[in-house]
Design an enzyme around this catalytic site. Structure first.
Site, PDB file in Angstrom:
ATOM      1  N   GLU A 157      -8.724   2.316   9.267  1.00  0.00           N
ATOM      2  CA  GLU A 157      -8.034   1.803   7.501  1.00  0.00           C
ATOM      3  C   GLU A 157      -8.880   0.179   6.873  1.00  0.00           C
ATOM      4  O   GLU A 157      -9.909  -0.223   6.760  1.00  0.00           O
ATOM      5  CB  GLU A 157      -7.445   2.624   6.422  1.00  0.00           C
ATOM      6  CG  GLU A 157      -7.883   3.081   5.206  1.00  0.00           C
ATOM      7  CD  GLU A 157      -7.500   1.622   4.642  1.00  0.00           C
ATOM      8  OE1 GLU A 157      -8.231   0.878   3.514  1.00  0.00           O
ATOM      9  OE2 GLU A 157      -6.404   0.604   4.501  1.00  0.00           O
ATOM     10  N   LEU A 212       1.227  -1.364   0.270  1.00  0.00           N
ATOM     11  CA  LEU A 212       0.140   0.527   0.133  1.00  0.00           C
ATOM     12  C   LEU A 212       1.164   0.893  -0.068  1.00  0.00           C
ATOM     13  O   LEU A 212       2.026   1.098   0.409  1.00  0.00           O
ATOM     14  CB  LEU A 212      -0.590  -0.002   1.371  1.00  0.00           C
ATOM     15  CG  LEU A 212      -2.012  -1.107   1.403  1.00  0.00           C
ATOM     16  CD1 LEU A 212      -2.843  -0.906   2.520  1.00  0.00           C
ATOM     17  CD2 LEU A 212      -2.482  -0.865   0.169  1.00  0.00           C
TER      18      LEU A 212
HETATM   19  N1  NAP Z   1      -5.308   0.757  -2.245  1.00  0.00           N
HETATM   20  C1  NAP Z   1      -5.910  -0.389  -2.269  1.00  0.00           C
HETATM   21  O1  NAP Z   1      -6.624  -0.343  -1.616  1.00  0.00           O
HETATM   22  C2  NAP Z   1      -5.086  -1.836  -3.190  1.00  0.00           C
HETATM   23  C3  NAP Z   1      -5.861  -2.731  -3.303  1.00  0.00           C
HETATM   24  C4  NAP Z   1      -5.113  -4.063  -4.355  1.00  0.00           C
HETATM   25  C5  NAP Z   1      -4.042  -4.032  -4.083  1.00  0.00           C
HETATM   26  N2  NAP Z   1      -3.181  -2.809  -3.822  1.00  0.00           N
HETATM   27  C6  NAP Z   1      -1.897  -3.102  -4.265  1.00  0.00           C
HETATM   28  O2  NAP Z   1      -1.766  -2.801  -6.144  1.00  0.00           O
HETATM   29  C7  NAP Z   1      -0.623  -2.955  -6.071  1.00  0.00           C
HETATM   30  C8  NAP Z   1      -1.174  -4.678  -6.791  1.00  0.00           C
HETATM   31  O3  NAP Z   1      -1.693  -4.645  -7.775  1.00  0.00           O
HETATM   32  P1  NAP Z   1      -1.393  -4.424  -8.949  1.00  0.00           P
HETATM   33  O4  NAP Z   1      -2.834  -3.848  -9.862  1.00  0.00           O
HETATM   34  O5  NAP Z   1       0.034  -4.572  -9.178  1.00  0.00           O
HETATM   35  O6  NAP Z   1      -1.774  -6.281  -9.510  1.00  0.00           O
HETATM   36  P2  NAP Z   1      -3.066  -7.396  -9.354  1.00  0.00           P
HETATM   37  O7  NAP Z   1      -4.242  -7.052 -10.164  1.00  0.00           O
HETATM   38  O8  NAP Z   1      -3.477  -8.110  -8.142  1.00  0.00           O
HETATM   39  O9  NAP Z   1      -2.282  -8.964 -10.262  1.00  0.00           O
HETATM   40  C9  NAP Z   1      -2.073  -8.487 -11.273  1.00  0.00           C
HETATM   41  C10 NAP Z   1      -2.400  -9.825 -11.430  1.00  0.00           C
HETATM   42  O10 NAP Z   1      -3.461 -10.075 -11.377  1.00  0.00           O
HETATM   43  C11 NAP Z   1      -3.935 -10.810 -12.832  1.00  0.00           C
HETATM   44  N3  NAP Z   1      -5.144 -10.560 -13.458  1.00  0.00           N
HETATM   45  C12 NAP Z   1      -5.085  -9.470 -13.353  1.00  0.00           C
HETATM   46  N4  NAP Z   1      -6.327  -9.689 -13.652  1.00  0.00           N
HETATM   47  C13 NAP Z   1      -6.767 -10.379 -14.204  1.00  0.00           C
HETATM   48  C14 NAP Z   1      -8.130 -11.132 -14.841  1.00  0.00           C
HETATM   49  N5  NAP Z   1      -9.671 -10.199 -15.101  1.00  0.00           N
HETATM   50  N6  NAP Z   1      -8.157 -12.295 -15.119  1.00  0.00           N
HETATM   51  C15 NAP Z   1      -7.114 -13.084 -14.651  1.00  0.00           C
HETATM   52  N7  NAP Z   1      -6.324 -13.065 -14.266  1.00  0.00           N
HETATM   53  C16 NAP Z   1      -6.204 -11.357 -13.581  1.00  0.00           C
HETATM   54  C17 NAP Z   1      -2.707 -11.351 -13.511  1.00  0.00           C
HETATM   55  O11 NAP Z   1      -2.513 -12.656 -13.090  1.00  0.00           O
HETATM   56  P3  NAP Z   1      -0.827 -13.411 -13.782  1.00  0.00           P
HETATM   57  O12 NAP Z   1      -0.218 -13.178 -14.090  1.00  0.00           O
HETATM   58  O13 NAP Z   1      -0.649 -15.032 -12.311  1.00  0.00           O
HETATM   59  O14 NAP Z   1      -2.015 -13.719 -14.914  1.00  0.00           O
HETATM   60  C18 NAP Z   1      -2.580 -10.510 -13.294  1.00  0.00           C
HETATM   61  O15 NAP Z   1      -1.128 -10.098 -13.797  1.00  0.00           O
HETATM   62  C19 NAP Z   1      -0.352  -3.773  -4.030  1.00  0.00           C
HETATM   63  O16 NAP Z   1       0.685  -2.857  -4.712  1.00  0.00           O
HETATM   64  C20 NAP Z   1      -1.149  -3.420  -3.852  1.00  0.00           C
HETATM   65  O17 NAP Z   1      -1.015  -3.363  -2.428  1.00  0.00           O
HETATM   66  C21 NAP Z   1      -3.739  -1.234  -3.629  1.00  0.00           C
END
Ligand code: NAP
Length: 168
Positions: A33, A23
């Protein structure tokens, strides 16, 4: 069966939601939060049911191992690459539609309650592209006086934030 999709996100003023797999405010821990997130995503509308959280693979692995799966919720992880659910996750789905189809299986039809999309960024984008109209904020109404949701500016460890609940 058609279902309401809920999405929850903690977002910085510059729309940032994560940094280096954490985060944005890491290592600061905003416990209120976090409690808000847990309450919103964990509380089912009917006794004996469980809510579902759908998240991307990177969000799953961003959760400290000791907190995985998110307790009291059915955890579905999305990945196109993984062949089986990562240890601790309840289900793996290769796309969003498959995740929603899982909810209609005999195993889940009677137990799965609210569905919460909890990130990361592609999930929110995917949601909007596929299941919801483009998010134009004029289509949403900011609710006030939502039971159990603190109003006004919150502050923890010098970080200020506010809770906002919208209804379309
Ligand atoms: N502030 C908040 O409320 C909040 C909430 C959530 C996360 N975060 C932060 O966001 C970051 C992670 O998020 P991110 O956007 O980098 O990654 P993410 O969306 O969590 O993960 C991405 C991976 O998820 C899979 N994926 C995503 N959409 C898909 C779909 N429609 N179908 C199949 N697989 C799918 C794929 O995995 P594969 O590569 O294995 O195919 C893709 O590489 C972290 O820093 C976390 O702390 C913050």
């Amino acid at each position: 069966m058609s279902r309401v999709l809920n999405a929850i996100v903690a977002v910085c003023p510059n729309m940032g939601i994560g940094n280096n797999g954490n985060l944005p405010w890491h290592p600061i821990r905003l416990s209120n939060e976090f409690k808000h997130f847990r309450k919103m995503t964990s509380t089912p509308s009917a006794e004996g049911k469980q809510n579902v959280v759908i998240m991307g693979r990177k969000t799953w692995f961003s959760i400290p191992e000791k907190n995985r799966p998110l307790s009291g919720r059915i955890n579905i992880v999305l990945s196109r690459e993984l062949k089986e659910a990562p240890p601790g996750a309840h289900h793996l789905a290769s796309d969003f539609s498959s995740a929603l189809r899982l909810l209609d299986t005999a195993e889940m039809a009677d137990t799965a309650d609210q569905v919460w999309v909890i990130g990361g960024s592609s999930l929110y984008k995917f949601d909007c592209d596929t299941f919801l109209p483009e998010i134009s904020m004029d289509k949403y109404r900011l609710l006030s006086g939502v039971a159990g949701v603190a109003e006004g500016m919150q502050e923890e460890h010098g970080v200020q934030y506010s809770f906002e609940v919208y209804e379309s």
